[in-house]
Design a protein around this motif. Structure first.
Motif, PDB file in Angstrom:
ATOM      1  N   PRO A 182       0.809  -1.221   0.000  1.00 57.82           N
ATOM      2  CA  PRO A 182       0.000   0.000   0.000  1.00 57.82           C
ATOM      3  C   PRO A 182       0.838   1.264   0.000  1.00 57.82           C
ATOM      4  CG  PRO A 182       0.147  -0.888   2.215  1.00 57.82           C
ATOM      5  CD  PRO A 182       0.843  -1.871   1.323  1.00 57.82           C
ATOM      6  N   ASP A 183       0.212   2.356  -0.390  1.00 55.36           N
ATOM      7  CA  ASP A 183       0.797   3.687  -0.272  1.00 55.36           C
ATOM      8  C   ASP A 183       0.515   4.146   1.160  1.00 55.36           C
ATOM      9  OD1 ASP A 183       1.444   6.371  -0.275  1.00 55.36           O
ATOM     10  OD2 ASP A 183       0.630   6.752  -2.267  1.00 55.36           O
ATOM     11  N   ARG A 184       1.414   3.857   2.047  1.00 57.63           N
ATOM     12  CA  ARG A 184       1.171   4.068   3.470  1.00 57.63           C
ATOM     13  C   ARG A 184       0.996   5.543   3.816  1.00 57.63           C
ATOM     14  NH1 ARG A 184       4.760   0.048   2.530  1.00 57.63           N
ATOM     15  NH2 ARG A 184       4.559  -1.953   3.641  1.00 57.63           N
ATOM     16  N   ARG A 185       1.791   6.391   3.201  1.00 54.79           N
ATOM     17  CA  ARG A 185       1.687   7.827   3.480  1.00 54.79           C
ATOM     18  C   ARG A 185       0.297   8.347   3.103  1.00 54.79           C
ATOM     19  NH1 ARG A 185       5.435   9.279   0.494  1.00 54.79           N
ATOM     20  NH2 ARG A 185       7.122   9.357   2.038  1.00 54.79           N
ATOM     21  N   ARG A 186      -0.176   7.957   1.938  1.00 54.75           N
ATOM     22  CA  ARG A 186      -1.506   8.421   1.504  1.00 54.75           C
ATOM     23  C   ARG A 186      -2.591   7.909   2.431  1.00 54.75           C
ATOM     24  NH1 ARG A 186      -6.107   7.348  -0.986  1.00 54.75           N
ATOM     25  NH2 ARG A 186      -5.660   5.118  -0.941  1.00 54.75           N
ATOM     26  N   ARG A 187      -2.495   6.654   2.843  1.00 57.30           N
ATOM     27  CA  ARG A 187      -3.507   6.078   3.726  1.00 57.30           C
ATOM     28  C   ARG A 187      -3.505   6.776   5.086  1.00 57.30           C
ATOM     29  NH1 ARG A 187      -5.974   1.437   2.607  1.00 57.30           N
ATOM     30  NH2 ARG A 187      -5.913   0.759   4.794  1.00 57.30           N
ATOM     31  N   LEU A 188      -2.331   7.105   5.575  1.00 60.05           N
ATOM     32  CA  LEU A 188      -2.246   7.856   6.824  1.00 60.05           C
ATOM     33  C   LEU A 188      -2.940   9.209   6.670  1.00 60.05           C
ATOM     34  CD1 LEU A 188       0.809   8.127   9.153  1.00 60.05           C
ATOM     35  CD2 LEU A 188      -0.218  10.229   8.284  1.00 60.05           C
ATOM     36  N   ILE A 245       8.103  -2.391  16.784  1.00 63.00           N
ATOM     37  CA  ILE A 245       8.419  -1.006  17.124  1.00 63.00           C
ATOM     38  C   ILE A 245       9.702  -0.574  16.427  1.00 63.00           C
ATOM     39  CG2 ILE A 245       8.945   0.582  19.004  1.00 63.00           C
ATOM     40  CD1 ILE A 245       7.274  -1.246  20.842  1.00 63.00           C
ATOM     41  N   ARG A 246      10.679  -1.448  16.423  1.00 60.40           N
ATOM     42  CA  ARG A 246      11.935  -1.135  15.717  1.00 60.40           C
ATOM     43  C   ARG A 246      11.685  -0.960  14.223  1.00 60.40           C
ATOM     44  NH1 ARG A 246      14.126  -4.467  19.838  1.00 60.40           N
ATOM     45  NH2 ARG A 246      13.622  -6.380  18.700  1.00 60.40           N
ATOM     46  N   TRP A 247      10.796  -1.784  13.647  1.00 60.81           N
ATOM     47  CA  TRP A 247      10.488  -1.652  12.219  1.00 60.81           C
ATOM     48  C   TRP A 247       9.884  -0.278  11.944  1.00 60.81           C
ATOM     49  CZ3 TRP A 247       6.566  -0.404   9.003  1.00 60.81           C
ATOM     50  CH2 TRP A 247       6.725  -0.714   7.645  1.00 60.81           C
ATOM     51  N   SER A 248       8.997   0.174  12.815  1.00 63.12           N
ATOM     52  CA  SER A 248       8.374   1.489  12.628  1.00 63.12           C
ATOM     53  C   SER A 248       9.419   2.590  12.641  1.00 63.12           C
ATOM     54  CB  SER A 248       7.331   1.735  13.716  1.00 63.12           C
ATOM     55  OG  SER A 248       6.264   0.811  13.629  1.00 63.12           O
ATOM     56  N   ARG A 249      10.355   2.520  13.558  1.00 63.87           N
ATOM     57  CA  ARG A 249      11.406   3.534  13.620  1.00 63.87           C
ATOM     58  C   ARG A 249      12.283   3.505  12.358  1.00 63.87           C
ATOM     59  NH1 ARG A 249      12.652   1.488  19.038  1.00 63.87           N
ATOM     60  NH2 ARG A 249      11.543   2.715  20.618  1.00 63.87           N
ATOM     61  N   ASP A 250      12.622   2.301  11.927  1.00 66.58           N
ATOM     62  CA  ASP A 250      13.545   2.154  10.797  1.00 66.58           C
ATOM     63  C   ASP A 250      12.903   2.507   9.458  1.00 66.58           C
ATOM     64  OD1 ASP A 250      15.445   1.304  12.594  1.00 66.58           O
ATOM     65  OD2 ASP A 250      15.196  -0.843  12.142  1.00 66.58           O
ATOM     66  N   ASN A 251      11.569   2.483   9.394  1.00 62.11           N
ATOM     67  CA  ASN A 251      10.884   2.672   8.114  1.00 62.11           C
ATOM     68  C   ASN A 251       9.957   3.885   8.107  1.00 62.11           C
ATOM     69  OD1 ASN A 251      11.477   0.079   6.327  1.00 62.11           O
ATOM     70  ND2 ASN A 251      11.247  -0.589   8.455  1.00 62.11           N
ATOM     71  N   ARG A 252      10.218   4.840   8.957  1.00 56.55           N
ATOM     72  CA  ARG A 252       9.325   5.992   9.053  1.00 56.55           C
ATOM     73  C   ARG A 252       9.272   6.785   7.754  1.00 56.55           C
ATOM     74  NH1 ARG A 252      10.423   9.135  13.904  1.00 56.55           N
ATOM     75  NH2 ARG A 252       9.102  10.683  12.852  1.00 56.55           N
ATOM     76  N   ARG A 253      10.270   6.658   6.901  1.00 57.18           N
ATOM     77  CA  ARG A 253      10.263   7.371   5.618  1.00 57.18           C
ATOM     78  C   ARG A 253       9.073   6.963   4.745  1.00 57.18           C
ATOM     79  NH1 ARG A 253      13.226   2.962   5.386  1.00 57.18           N
ATOM     80  NH2 ARG A 253      13.159   1.639   3.517  1.00 57.18           N
ATOM     81  N   LEU A 254       8.517   5.764   4.974  1.00 53.62           N
ATOM     82  CA  LEU A 254       7.366   5.301   4.196  1.00 53.62           C
ATOM     83  C   LEU A 254       6.096   6.083   4.533  1.00 53.62           C
ATOM     84  CD1 LEU A 254       7.873   1.437   4.507  1.00 53.62           C
ATOM     85  CD2 LEU A 254       8.408   2.879   2.532  1.00 53.62           C
ATOM     86  N   PHE A 255       6.120   6.802   5.645  1.00 52.33           N
ATOM     87  CA  PHE A 255       4.915   7.446   6.157  1.00 52.33           C
ATOM     88  C   PHE A 255       5.003   8.970   6.158  1.00 52.33           C
ATOM     89  CE2 PHE A 255       5.575   3.324   8.058  1.00 52.33           C
ATOM     90  CZ  PHE A 255       4.351   2.694   7.905  1.00 52.33           C
ATOM     91  N   GLU A 256       6.186   9.497   5.942  1.00 52.99           N
ATOM     92  CA  GLU A 256       6.379  10.946   6.058  1.00 52.99           C
ATOM     93  C   GLU A 256       6.583  11.608   4.694  1.00 52.99           C
ATOM     94  OE1 GLU A 256       8.344  11.372  10.481  1.00 52.99           O
ATOM     95  OE2 GLU A 256       9.689  10.990   8.801  1.00 52.99           O
TER      96      GLU A 256
END
Length: 256
Positions: A182-188, A245-256
């Motif tokens: 999915p396009d995570r940023r758009r969904r957010l 939680i570590r995955w979220s920190r490491d992949n925050r670029r997918l959401f911002e």
């Protein structure tokens, strides 16, 4: 009408449907949850089961809500219709509890302190599996065991972890019903706008913060011998949660 149906059969959690009611095991903080459900009924909030009392086996009785829930909920939020409707329902719930000031002395799951300024009684487990769906329209919110005082953004962030989602591509496609990553940023952004936020600034940090808070709550409850958290600790599930939680920190670029 179904007279008796097993809805969940686990050693620590047997949930059954009896006619138009559901019988569920009590928790040490159930009185607080019951007070919340009575408040929602009193103000006419139509999207929660009604608390009907305690049966002779010591189980809480709530009204049964017909529809799809559990694992079926994941597919409901893949398209924007369900995603938007879920966010709007969360906002409706938060509006319904802004004036709620609980008096029950039993506290909440993982917290005994009263609400602080700016907090309200969050659902605490607002995921698509805990909604009752008719098509892509969520009719009711189930499983209020983890309600607790927090800022409203906690529920928003909790939902976003699962519907953006903060999961890798393989999990999204294999387990969460997405036909492609999915396009995570758009969904957010879609969820945030539907809820009523005017900006997505800080949302990724909020998701990570709620992941940490929920993980700490689970560890606390596990240490108190509560189920299913004690089982989660014994089987390594809490360690898996730390990995997320570590995955979220490491992949925050997918959401911002």
């Amino acid at each position: 009408m179904v007279d008796h149906e097993m809805l969940q059969d686990k050693p620590h959690r047997t949930v059954v449907r009896v006619g138009d009611t559901v019988r569920r095991p009590m928790q040490p903080w159930s009185a607080s949850v019951h007070e919340l459900l009575r408040h929602l009924e009193d103000i006419g909030f139509a999207h929660a089961p009604r608390f009907l009392g305690v049966d002779d086996e010591g189980r809480e009785i709530v009204s049964y809500v017909d529809g799809e829930s559990g694992g079926a909920g994941w597919a409901k939020v893949v398209e924007d219709d369900g995603l938007v409707a879920m966010a709007q329902l969360l906002r409706d719930y938060h509006d319904a509890v802004r004036g709620f000031r609980p008096v029950a002395a039993d506290g909440w799951a993982g917290r005994t302190a009263p609400p602080e300024p700016g907090e309200l009684t969050c659902h605490g487990d607002f995921g698509p599996w805990n909604l009752v769906w008719h098509g892509t329209r969520p009719l009711a919110v189930l499983d209020w065991d983890y309600a607790w005082p927090a800022r409203p953004i906690h529920d928003v962030a909790y939902a976003l972890e699962y519907v953006a989602p903060f999961r890798d591509d393989e999990t999204c496609v294999r387990w969460l019903s997405f036909p492609a990553p999915p396009d995570r940023r758009r969904r957010l952004e879609v969820f945030a706008e539907a809820y009523g936020l005017t900006s997505t600034e800080g949302l990724v940090d909020a998701v990570i913060a709620q992941q940490e808070a929920v993980w700490e709550r689970a560890r606390l409850l596990a240490g108190q011998g509560c189920q299913p958290q004690a089982e989660w600790q014994a089987t390594g599930f809490l360690a898996t949660t730390a990995d997320r939680i570590r995955w979220s920190r490491d992949n925050r670029r997918l959401f911002e």
